[in-house]
Design a protein around this motif. Structure first.
Motif, PDB file in Angstrom:
ATOM      1  N   VAL A 102       3.899   2.238   2.273  1.00  0.00           N
ATOM      2  CA  VAL A 102       3.730   1.698   3.620  1.00  0.00           C
ATOM      3  C   VAL A 102       4.843   0.671   3.842  1.00  0.00           C
ATOM      4  O   VAL A 102       5.008  -0.247   3.026  1.00  0.00           O
ATOM      5  CB  VAL A 102       2.339   1.043   3.775  1.00  0.00           C
TER       6      VAL A 102
ATOM      7  N   ASP B 274       0.824  -1.210   0.000  1.00  0.00           N
ATOM      8  CA  ASP B 274       0.000   0.000   0.000  1.00  0.00           C
ATOM      9  C   ASP B 274       0.859   1.262   0.000  1.00  0.00           C
ATOM     10  O   ASP B 274       2.052   1.231   0.323  1.00  0.00           O
ATOM     11  CB  ASP B 274      -0.921   0.010   1.220  1.00  0.00           C
ATOM     12  N   ARG B 275       0.211   2.371  -0.343  1.00  0.00           N
ATOM     13  CA  ARG B 275       0.829   3.693  -0.287  1.00  0.00           C
ATOM     14  C   ARG B 275      -0.094   4.631   0.466  1.00  0.00           C
ATOM     15  O   ARG B 275      -1.307   4.411   0.499  1.00  0.00           O
ATOM     16  CB  ARG B 275       1.116   4.232  -1.700  1.00  0.00           C
ATOM     17  N   ARG B 276       0.468   5.659   1.098  1.00  0.00           N
ATOM     18  CA  ARG B 276      -0.342   6.590   1.880  1.00  0.00           C
ATOM     19  C   ARG B 276       0.229   7.993   1.767  1.00  0.00           C
ATOM     20  O   ARG B 276       1.443   8.171   1.560  1.00  0.00           O
ATOM     21  CB  ARG B 276      -0.353   6.173   3.353  1.00  0.00           C
TER      22      ARG B 276
ATOM     23  N   GLN C 232       0.643  -6.058   3.573  1.00  0.00           N
ATOM     24  CA  GLN C 232      -0.544  -6.214   4.400  1.00  0.00           C
ATOM     25  C   GLN C 232      -1.644  -6.992   3.685  1.00  0.00           C
ATOM     26  O   GLN C 232      -1.677  -7.054   2.465  1.00  0.00           O
ATOM     27  CB  GLN C 232      -1.098  -4.827   4.773  1.00  0.00           C
TER      28      GLN C 232
ATOM     29  N   CYS D 267       0.299  -8.619   8.712  1.00  0.00           N
ATOM     30  CA  CYS D 267       1.374  -7.703   8.316  1.00  0.00           C
ATOM     31  C   CYS D 267       2.656  -8.494   8.180  1.00  0.00           C
ATOM     32  O   CYS D 267       3.046  -9.226   9.108  1.00  0.00           O
ATOM     33  CB  CYS D 267       1.567  -6.593   9.348  1.00  0.00           C
TER      34      CYS D 267
ATOM     35  N   VAL E 173       6.022  -0.328  11.811  1.00  0.00           N
ATOM     36  CA  VAL E 173       4.765   0.381  11.968  1.00  0.00           C
ATOM     37  C   VAL E 173       4.972   1.411  13.073  1.00  0.00           C
ATOM     38  O   VAL E 173       5.574   1.121  14.108  1.00  0.00           O
ATOM     39  CB  VAL E 173       3.584  -0.566  12.283  1.00  0.00           C
TER      40      VAL E 173
END
Length: 213
Positions: free
Chosen positions: A77, A66-68, A81, A120, A129
């Protein structure tokens, strides 16, 4: 690339059950009161056959990178996940067995079963995290539980009081169980920090009740 997993000499299923991941009894779980209504239960090596389960999850789970958004850019990320909602089939029967055993053990205290499963994959020391509590949903207002089973190489998980304070640290891997309960998600934070030490890959399996993320 992730480092190769070095298996534990103590992670040996019973004869005739080679390759199975089997949750053990929960009688030996040890509780630590953290303060402000928060507590942590820990039981090392609860899940036997955890190393074989790690290898199966690596290949069976459709992992997401994922990217955020962060400040003025979008970043990766730092872990892979996958989230399984309560109606989705789980990728290995061991996860169903673990969820059922945890639901039975904590039924009276929690008042409901564990339903969702989050995974994860921390591939090496660069994956992490940041400090957070599981406060999306009911965990922001009510006491709840999040149970974590770690498979793969041991990796540090830290907890600290929300707002700052001395951290409590656990090394989790090879089938270890940690349950965060009471007000833990509201009054404490947890993190898997980055490390420069050579560490093997670890998968964190998180069991949560409905409406807690």
């Amino acid at each position: 690339m992730p480092r190769t997993l070095q298996g534990s000499l103590f992670d040996c299923p019973d004869e005739g059950r080679a390759g199975e991941a089997v949750p053990g009894a929960l009688d030996g779980v040890r509780r630590t009161q953290l303060g402000a209504g928060a507590w942590v239960d820990v039981l090392p090596a609860w899940l036997t056959g955890a190393d074989a389960l790690f290898e199966r999850l690596v290949t069976r789970v459709p992992w997401r990178a994922d990217r955020r958004p962060m400040y003025d850019r979008v970043v990766d990320v730092p872990r892979l996940q996958r989230f399984y909602d309560e109606d989705e089939p789980l990728p290995d029967p061991a996860l169903d067995a673990a969820r059922a055993a945890l639901s039975t053990r904590y039924a009276t205290e929690l008042g409901e079963p564990f339903r969702t499963v989050g995974l994860c994959w921390y591939r090496d020391g660069n994956d992490s995290v940041a400090w957070h509590g599981d406060t999306i949903g009911r965990g922001a207002r009510f006491d709840t539980m999040v149970a974590i089973v770690s498979v793969g190489a041991p990796r540090g998980l830290a907890l600290r009081p929300r707002g700052g304070g001395a951290a409590v640290r656990y090394q989790l891997g090879h089938g270890d169980l940690l349950v965060m309960g009471g007000s833990c998600q509201r009054t404490w934070e947890h993190a898997v920090p980055k490390t420069r030490r050579p560490v093997g890959p670890r998968i964190s399996i998180q069991f949560r009740p409905r409406g807690v993320r």
